[in-house]
Design an enzyme around this catalytic site. Sequence first.
Site, PDB file in Angstrom:
ATOM      1  N   THR A  12      12.875  58.728  45.175  1.00  0.00           N
ATOM      2  CA  THR A  12      12.714  57.364  44.722  1.00  0.00           C
ATOM      3  C   THR A  12      11.543  56.586  45.239  1.00  0.00           C
ATOM      4  OG1 THR A  12      14.176  55.779  43.764  1.00  0.00           O
ATOM      5  CG2 THR A  12      13.982  55.668  46.091  1.00  0.00           C
ATOM      6  N   LYS A  44      18.944  52.897  40.184  1.00  0.00           N
ATOM      7  CA  LYS A  44      18.916  52.580  41.610  1.00  0.00           C
ATOM      8  C   LYS A  44      18.856  51.088  41.879  1.00  0.00           C
ATOM      9  CE  LYS A  44      16.517  56.923  41.997  1.00  0.00           C
ATOM     10  NZ  LYS A  44      15.242  57.564  42.220  1.00  0.00           N
ATOM     11  N   GLY A  56      18.194  47.117  45.305  1.00  0.00           N
ATOM     12  CA  GLY A  56      17.780  48.472  44.980  1.00  0.00           C
ATOM     13  C   GLY A  56      17.926  49.347  46.207  1.00  0.00           C
ATOM     14  N   SER A 135      10.243  57.392  49.019  1.00  0.00           N
ATOM     15  CA  SER A 135       9.146  58.329  49.246  1.00  0.00           C
ATOM     16  C   SER A 135       7.814  57.840  48.695  1.00  0.00           C
ATOM     17  CB  SER A 135       9.501  59.701  48.672  1.00  0.00           C
ATOM     18  OG  SER A 135       9.837  59.585  47.305  1.00  0.00           O
ATOM     19  N   CYS A 170       3.037  60.318  44.089  1.00  0.00           N
ATOM     20  CA  CYS A 170       4.209  60.861  44.787  1.00  0.00           C
ATOM     21  C   CYS A 170       4.977  61.821  43.876  1.00  0.00           C
ATOM     22  CB  CYS A 170       5.127  59.714  45.232  1.00  0.00           C
ATOM     23  SG  CYS A 170       6.631  60.292  46.051  1.00  0.00           S
ATOM     24  N   THR A 173       8.606  60.847  42.640  1.00  0.00           N
ATOM     25  CA  THR A 173       8.733  59.622  41.854  1.00  0.00           C
ATOM     26  C   THR A 173       8.350  59.942  40.408  1.00  0.00           C
ATOM     27  OG1 THR A 173       8.142  58.276  43.760  1.00  0.00           O
ATOM     28  CG2 THR A 173       7.887  57.248  41.609  1.00  0.00           C
TER      29      THR A 173
END
Length: 182
Positions: A12, A44, A56, A135, A170, A173
């Site tokens: 996430t 989320k 979140g 992340s 990332c 993600t």
Amino acid sequence: METKDKTKIRSTTVLCVKHNDSVVIGADGQVSLGEAVLKHGAKKIRRLYNNKILAGFAGSTSDAFSLFQRFEAKLEEYNGNISRAAIELSKEWRTDKVLRRLEAMLIVANKEKLFILSGSGDVIEPDEDVLAIGSGGSYAMAAALAMKRHSNLDARAIVENALDIAADICIYTNKNFTIEVL
């Protein structure tokens, strides 16, 4: 966060921006286990306390749901006072033997305040009304700060574009975003 077999679960990017009388929180939908994507469309983000507060999470989903419930109970107990609810949840989270083992972080926000809550007792309020966890959080936060400082974009556009940039960098993600606006 690691499972019993030491496989790291990474998941996430959650970003919250307060800008020009608007508060926006967004998150990607990816959940990964090791090198595999387990889910593309995880939700989320939640609206809490009569849709006046956004929250979140990053980390373990079941732990986050437990924290959402506890935070919402604190909001009810303190009549929607987000600052007091955040502090009381963090105190409980840090001292309770069961809660201490939860592996998640929360961003909570209303029209006035934004906070990151962690299991180590942190209640962090940002200097520039931009917060991110997960992340890809650092990438999203850097992009959002740059756009907030050097563009005329509104809060929603900043969140969308910053999440998009984080997803390009990332590997944990994706571009399946959920975005909520206050």
